[in-house]
Design a protein around this motif. Structure first.
Motif, PDB file in Angstrom:
ATOM      1  N   VAL A  54     -42.061  14.508  41.891  1.00 16.88           N
ATOM      2  CA  VAL A  54     -41.242  15.673  41.542  1.00 16.88           C
ATOM      3  C   VAL A  54     -39.808  15.470  42.038  1.00 16.88           C
ATOM      4  CG1 VAL A  54     -40.961  18.147  41.880  1.00 16.88           C
ATOM      5  CG2 VAL A  54     -43.251  17.192  41.546  1.00 16.88           C
ATOM      6  N   MET A  55     -39.678  14.891  43.236  1.00 17.83           N
ATOM      7  CA  MET A  55     -38.342  14.634  43.766  1.00 17.83           C
ATOM      8  C   MET A  55     -37.611  13.594  42.909  1.00 17.83           C
ATOM      9  SD  MET A  55     -37.555  14.088  47.802  1.00 17.83           S
ATOM     10  CE  MET A  55     -37.421  15.682  48.542  1.00 17.83           C
ATOM     11  N   GLY A  56     -38.347  12.586  42.449  1.00 13.17           N
ATOM     12  CA  GLY A  56     -37.750  11.571  41.574  1.00 13.17           C
ATOM     13  C   GLY A  56     -37.327  12.167  40.244  1.00 13.17           C
ATOM     14  N   LEU A  57     -38.127  13.102  39.756  1.00 11.29           N
ATOM     15  CA  LEU A  57     -37.772  13.793  38.515  1.00 11.29           C
ATOM     16  C   LEU A  57     -36.480  14.594  38.709  1.00 11.29           C
ATOM     17  CD1 LEU A  57     -40.380  15.831  36.445  1.00 11.29           C
ATOM     18  CD2 LEU A  57     -38.012  16.555  36.642  1.00 11.29           C
ATOM     19  N   GLY A  58     -36.362  15.266  39.854  1.00  8.78           N
ATOM     20  CA  GLY A  58     -35.139  16.017  40.156  1.00  8.78           C
ATOM     21  C   GLY A  58     -33.929  15.100  40.214  1.00  8.78           C
ATOM     22  N   PHE A  59     -34.108  13.930  40.820  1.00 15.27           N
ATOM     23  CA  PHE A  59     -33.010  12.953  40.924  1.00 15.27           C
ATOM     24  C   PHE A  59     -32.642  12.433  39.536  1.00 15.27           C
ATOM     25  CE2 PHE A  59     -31.276   8.687  41.812  1.00 15.27           C
ATOM     26  CZ  PHE A  59     -30.354   8.984  42.799  1.00 15.27           C
ATOM     27  N   GLY A  60     -33.633  12.207  38.722  1.00 16.22           N
ATOM     28  CA  GLY A  60     -33.380  11.633  37.403  1.00 16.22           C
ATOM     29  C   GLY A  60     -32.688  12.599  36.452  1.00 16.22           C
ATOM     30  N   LEU A  61     -33.061  13.872  36.525  1.00 16.21           N
ATOM     31  CA  LEU A  61     -32.611  14.803  35.480  1.00 16.21           C
ATOM     32  C   LEU A  61     -31.801  15.996  35.964  1.00 16.21           C
ATOM     33  CD1 LEU A  61     -35.863  15.036  33.291  1.00 16.21           C
ATOM     34  CD2 LEU A  61     -33.800  13.696  32.813  1.00 16.21           C
ATOM     35  N   LEU A  62     -31.978  16.443  37.191  1.00 14.30           N
ATOM     36  CA  LEU A  62     -31.481  17.768  37.553  1.00 14.30           C
ATOM     37  C   LEU A  62     -30.460  17.820  38.678  1.00 14.30           C
ATOM     38  CD1 LEU A  62     -34.911  19.655  37.584  1.00 14.30           C
ATOM     39  CD2 LEU A  62     -33.146  19.823  35.826  1.00 14.30           C
ATOM     40  N   GLU A  63     -30.750  17.169  39.777  1.00 12.07           N
ATOM     41  CA  GLU A  63     -30.029  17.474  41.012  1.00 12.07           C
ATOM     42  C   GLU A  63     -28.727  16.702  41.138  1.00 12.07           C
ATOM     43  OE1 GLU A  63     -32.385  17.581  44.642  1.00 12.07           O
ATOM     44  OE2 GLU A  63     -34.180  17.410  43.414  1.00 12.07           O
ATOM     45  N   ASP A  64     -27.695  17.394  41.590  1.00 15.18           N
ATOM     46  CA  ASP A  64     -26.418  16.743  41.859  1.00 15.18           C
ATOM     47  C   ASP A  64     -25.605  17.638  42.786  1.00 15.18           C
ATOM     48  OD1 ASP A  64     -24.133  15.229  41.878  1.00 15.18           O
ATOM     49  OD2 ASP A  64     -24.097  14.915  39.708  1.00 15.18           O
ATOM     50  N   SER A  65     -25.274  17.121  43.956  1.00 19.09           N
ATOM     51  CA  SER A  65     -24.462  17.905  44.885  1.00 19.09           C
ATOM     52  C   SER A  65     -23.029  18.065  44.374  1.00 19.09           C
ATOM     53  CB  SER A  65     -24.431  17.235  46.265  1.00 19.09           C
ATOM     54  OG  SER A  65     -25.711  17.265  46.847  1.00 19.09           O
ATOM     55  N   TYR A  66     -22.574  17.140  43.531  1.00 17.11           N
ATOM     56  CA  TYR A  66     -21.220  17.200  42.977  1.00 17.11           C
ATOM     57  C   TYR A  66     -21.338  17.029  41.463  1.00 17.11           C
ATOM     58  CZ  TYR A  66     -20.117  16.106  47.860  1.00 17.11           C
ATOM     59  OH  TYR A  66     -20.051  16.120  49.224  1.00 17.11           O
ATOM     60  N   PRO A  67     -21.609  18.116  40.733  1.00 18.37           N
ATOM     61  CA  PRO A  67     -21.925  17.962  39.304  1.00 18.37           C
ATOM     62  C   PRO A  67     -20.803  17.316  38.495  1.00 18.37           C
ATOM     63  CG  PRO A  67     -22.449  20.171  40.086  1.00 18.37           C
ATOM     64  CD  PRO A  67     -21.703  19.494  41.192  1.00 18.37           C
ATOM     65  N   TYR A  68     -19.579  17.375  39.009  1.00 18.35           N
ATOM     66  CA  TYR A  68     -18.475  16.736  38.279  1.00 18.35           C
ATOM     67  C   TYR A  68     -17.889  15.596  39.089  1.00 18.35           C
ATOM     68  CZ  TYR A  68     -19.392  20.477  35.130  1.00 18.35           C
ATOM     69  OH  TYR A  68     -20.045  21.297  34.263  1.00 18.35           O
ATOM     70  N   TYR A  69     -18.751  14.936  39.859  1.00 20.07           N
ATOM     71  CA  TYR A  69     -18.348  13.783  40.653  1.00 20.07           C
ATOM     72  C   TYR A  69     -17.491  12.853  39.805  1.00 20.07           C
ATOM     73  CZ  TYR A  69     -18.941   9.620  43.614  1.00 20.07           C
ATOM     74  OH  TYR A  69     -18.731   8.533  44.416  1.00 20.07           O
ATOM     75  N   PRO A  70     -16.370  12.332  40.290  1.00 18.85           N
ATOM     76  CA  PRO A  70     -15.911  12.423  41.681  1.00 18.85           C
ATOM     77  C   PRO A  70     -15.176  13.720  42.037  1.00 18.85           C
ATOM     78  CG  PRO A  70     -14.473  10.983  40.451  1.00 18.85           C
ATOM     79  CD  PRO A  70     -15.567  11.374  39.513  1.00 18.85           C
TER      80      PRO A  70
END
Lengths: 366, 457
Positions: free
Chosen positions: A234-250
């Motif tokens: 589930v955590m890998g799925l979040g990393f792959g598709l959903l989660e981002d601390s900086y959605p417009y990185y950089p």
């Protein structure tokens, strides 16, 4: 709108223990007058199951029931050093420390039992909390009786201590990165197949199923192991598709400040997860164990990215693969801009992301 | 075996699911104060002046801690490994990321503590920010890290990059039939444990300190606290071991040291529980990684060589980043054997929250990059991805990037197992493969030289 199905596979490896090793763990054990066992270990349990796994190792190694074991990792006054619960090291490294301590305790129990039964301890066996004579199981003595005798007849304390340290691997040549000895305690392996459904209008990707194969050395406790693997999926799925601390990185703005605005996967819509466990015992781990905690979220993101390519024919190599990024890639493809540059035998993908394109400071091409 | 291998319930599971486990936030002591932090609102700024007077004058405020209260202000996570510290426990002359703590207030209530933080007057001079690792090396780029500059330059041998060199990379690229390049960028994510950073620091009558801690590493955190406070380990007792989720985010010892200082200054127990917003916006994240991979392959599916460039976004301070990058470099061939390598990896500083450990540290993004790239190469070759992976999969006595022989690699087994589990029919030759040492067709000339001679290379 069309839904496209796709499938992707990835294969990974991951080390057990701190990189370059040199990360000790220590433990000690005492036995109460009724034979019950107190383990003192400095290993924090962060939900990874350290208390359970180390208690199992101690019970198995001494030869007493699991529920005879009390585990205390509560403070640094009574528990000796453990480098910590990270680097997938707790079961392997700290597990080895309690294993060694438990072997010592077993030896002490047999020693006292030998005196009580007037027999060479080498002729005794210890199982299920009972010491008996090899070949004559009727001649036996409970560990509770042995511990009582140790305390009140012999005036002794049954204890054991243990420590484990895989010696530090030094980089002997910084130019090449050569090291002088193995820089890991063990290596675990895994493969993952993701099946996805991609909506080409919204860019939303649904992971339908994750199938995973893990070589974990030894399944010390299959229930806890499956918990690690399912949670990792589930955590890998979040990393792959959903989660981002900086959605417009950089860029540094638009950060999610709560669970409402930072999106981890929810229970709703989770994929089916099917696991295959392979036991290829490690040479140095307790009962052949290897680490599993961290690698459990490493294989899914690539498998999902490859499945998306299988479904709709575009590569997204900036993570997470949000609907926005996927739709942009589909638009580029529709405009014929998604193709790699081909130059002789070279095929150059993602040129627009390269530091060679973005920066001018120096030529980075190795 | 009776106990090992058994499906026993979690040792402390019943307490967790019935709400009866005592976590750090459940610790409540008579006279206990509550703490709050003043944090930087800027990504990069010079601190001209800090006036804590208005906060100290408020009723119910018992201690205000600034950099001047910290005996050893800078102590590095990797100081024990000989890598200098670069991060002040509280900002002194500069703030280098938004959310960096400048002061801690301990007060009778958390409301008073927060109001007192608001009353502290800080005069800033805002500075330009650097957020893109790719631009850290440009002339005139804003300076981020006062100790190391914009990238770490003190690897062994005085090198500015973590290097891996193996074999003859130029020959591999000359001999290749196909060269495939790709760029992979993985993101920062929050560890997102249910329990935010929290501690209770208690000054004991005998002069010791008891710290109820959520650390993942009791003794590491004991060392960190003792280093900043200049105390022997006998003077501090860490109480913990039961953590409400960590995932790597609770190794940094984010709250214990400052709460300990406030407890000593006020003479009272101090609880510091971070809000969810602080957890999300000021605690460490997984680091972003910028990875460029160039593979040299033959038309029959051998990977002859790999060149790779990695820029690791450490955020404003180093924390464990040198460790994470080194681990990354050691694993940059993934589950495969690649005989010729040229890897350069940089730890780059940006005006971002310092990144730190998270589940899969140094490797999660790497595995993602390697596997997408591997699939692309197989596609370019028109080769079955299972065949391509199985052929190049590491085998017993193949050597790793840093020349260590693999003892018991399982790449072949996990690939065969996943194929079987998902109904993928593999050719007989692929099904017959084993992890065993390479021979015959699986030992072409270019791989002969990389087999370890008699065990560890």
């Amino acid at each position: 709108m069309t839904l496209h199905r796709g499938r992707g596979m990835s294969t990974i490896e991951y080390p057990t223990g701190m990189n370059q090793n040199g990360d000790p763990s220590q433990a000690w054990i005492k036995v109460k007058p009724d034979g019950r066992v107190d383990v003192f270990s400095g290993t924090a349990d962060i939900g990874n199951g350290s208390k359970t796994i180390q208690s199992q190792i101690v019970a198995e190694t001494i030869g007493v029931p699991y529920d005879w074991v009390t585990f205390d990792n509560s403070n640094t006054d009574s528990s000796p050093l453990c480098t910590g619960t990270f680097a997938s090291r707790a079961t392997f490294v700290a597990g080895n420390a309690v294993l060694k301590a438990a072997r010592e305790v077993r030896g002490r129990i047999l020693e006292i039992a030998g005196r009580e039964m007037e027999i060479d301890p080498g002729d005794l066996e210890l199982e299920d909390g009972s010491v008996s004579v090899v070949g004559t199981p009727a001649r036996s003595m409970g560990v509770d009786e042995v511990a009582g005798a140790a305390t009140f007849v012999h005036g002794e304390l049954l204890t054991g201590d243990g420590a484990h340290l895989n010696p530090a691997a030094e980089i002997i040549d910084p130019e090449t990165g050569e090291v002088d000895k193995p820089p890991h305690a063990a290596i675990s392996y895994a493969a993952c197949v993701a099946e996805v459904e991609v909506d080409d209008e919204t860019g939303v990707v649904r992971v339908v199923k994750l199938t995973q194969a893990y070589d974990i050395g030894r399944a010390m406790n299959p229930t806890l192991l499956e918990g690690q693997i399912d949670g990792g999926a589930v955590m890998g799925l979040g990393f792959g598709l959903l989660e981002d601390s900086y959605p417009y990185y950089p860029a540094n703005e638009h950060r999610g400040e709560s669970m409402n605005t930072y999106h981890v996967p929810g229970m709703e819509g989770l994929p089916a997860v099917e696991n295959v466990l392979i036991e290829n015992p490690s040479t140095g781990g307790p009962y052949g164990a290897k680490g599993i905690g961290e690698m459990a979220n490493n294989a899914q993101p690539a498998a999902i990215a490859i499945a998306i390519h299988d479904a709709v024919g575009v590569w997204v190599t900036e993570f997470p693969i949000t609907p926005e990024r996927l739709l942009a890639a589909l638009d580029r493809e529709a405009a014929g801009e998604d193709q790699p540059r081909r130059e002789g035998k070279r095929v150059i993908y993602d040129e627009h992301l390269s530091v060679n394109t973005v920066a001018t400071a120096k030529s980075w091409r190795p | 075996m009776k106990v090992v291998g058994a499906r026993l319930p979690r040792y402390d599971g019943v307490g967790h699911v019935t709400g009866r486990t005592t976590y750090v936030d459940d610790v409540r002591l008579p006279g206990m104060l509550h703490a709050a932090a003043l944090r930087s609102p800027h990504h990069n700024a010079r601190i001209i002046d800090v006036d804590t007077g208005p906060a100290e004058a408020m009723a119910g405020v018992r201690a205000v801690i600034t950099h001047a209260d910290v005996p050893t202000l800078v102590y590095g996570h990797l100081s024990g490994a000989g890598i200098d510290g670069d991060e002040p426990l509280l900002a002194k002359d500069f703030v280098r990321y938004k959310g960096q703590p400048i002061a801690l207030v301990a007060a009778d209530s958390v409301q008073i503590a927060r109001a007192a933080c608001d009353a502290i007057v800080v005069d800033y001079e805002e500075l330009p920010t650097l957020l893109d690792v790719r631009l850290a090396f440009e002339d005139g780029a804003p300076v981020v890290n006062d100790r190391f500059g914009n990238w770490y330059k003190e690897f062994e041998g005085g090198l500015e990059a973590r290097q891996i060199r193996k074999g003859d990379i130029d020959r591999a690229f000359d001999d290749a039939d196909l060269i495939v390049e790709g760029v992979y960028r993985t993101q920062a994510v929050e560890q997102a444990p249910l329990e935010t950073q929290v501690c209770v620091a208690v000054p004991e009558p005998d002069g010791r300190l008891t710290i109820h801690t959520c650390t993942q590493a009791l003794y590491f955190s004991l060392g960190v606290v003792c280093a900043h406070l200049e105390l022997p380990m006998s003077k501090v007792k860490m109480v913990g071991g039961t953590v409400g989720g960590g995932f790597g985010g609770k190794v940094d010892t984010a709250s214990d040291t400052l709460a300990a200082l406030a407890a000593r200054k006020s003479g009272l127990p101090v609880k510091w529980r971070w809000t969810r917003e602080e957890e999300m916006l000021a605690s460490s994240t997984r680091g972003p990684w910028h990875m460029e991979i160039i593979d040299a392959v033959t038309s029959d599916g051998w990977i002859l060589g790999r060149k790779m460039l990695t820029l690791h976004d450490a955020g404003a301070y180093g924390r464990f980043s040198v460790y994470g990058l080194t681990k990354h470099s050691f694993h940059h061939t993934g589950a495969y054997t690649i005989p010729n390598l040229h890897f350069d990896g940089y730890v780059v500083f940006t005006n971002r929250i310092p990144t730190s450990a998270m589940r899969g540290y140094g490797v999660t993004g790497l595995s993602t990059a390697i596997e997408v790239h591997t699939e692309r190469v197989a596609n370019e070759l028109g080769m079955d991805p299972y065949e391509f992976r199985l052929k190049n999969a590491n085998r017993v006595n193949d050597t790793s990037p840093n020349r260590i022989a693999y003892e018991d690699p399982s790449t072949v087994e996990v690939l065969q197992s996943i194929a079987a589990a998902t109904g993928t029919e593999l050719d007989g030759s692929l099904r017959a493969m084993t992890r065993g040492e390479r021979t015959d067709d699986l030992l072409p000339d270019h791989l002969v030289g990389q087999i370890a001679q008699g065990g560890h290379g």
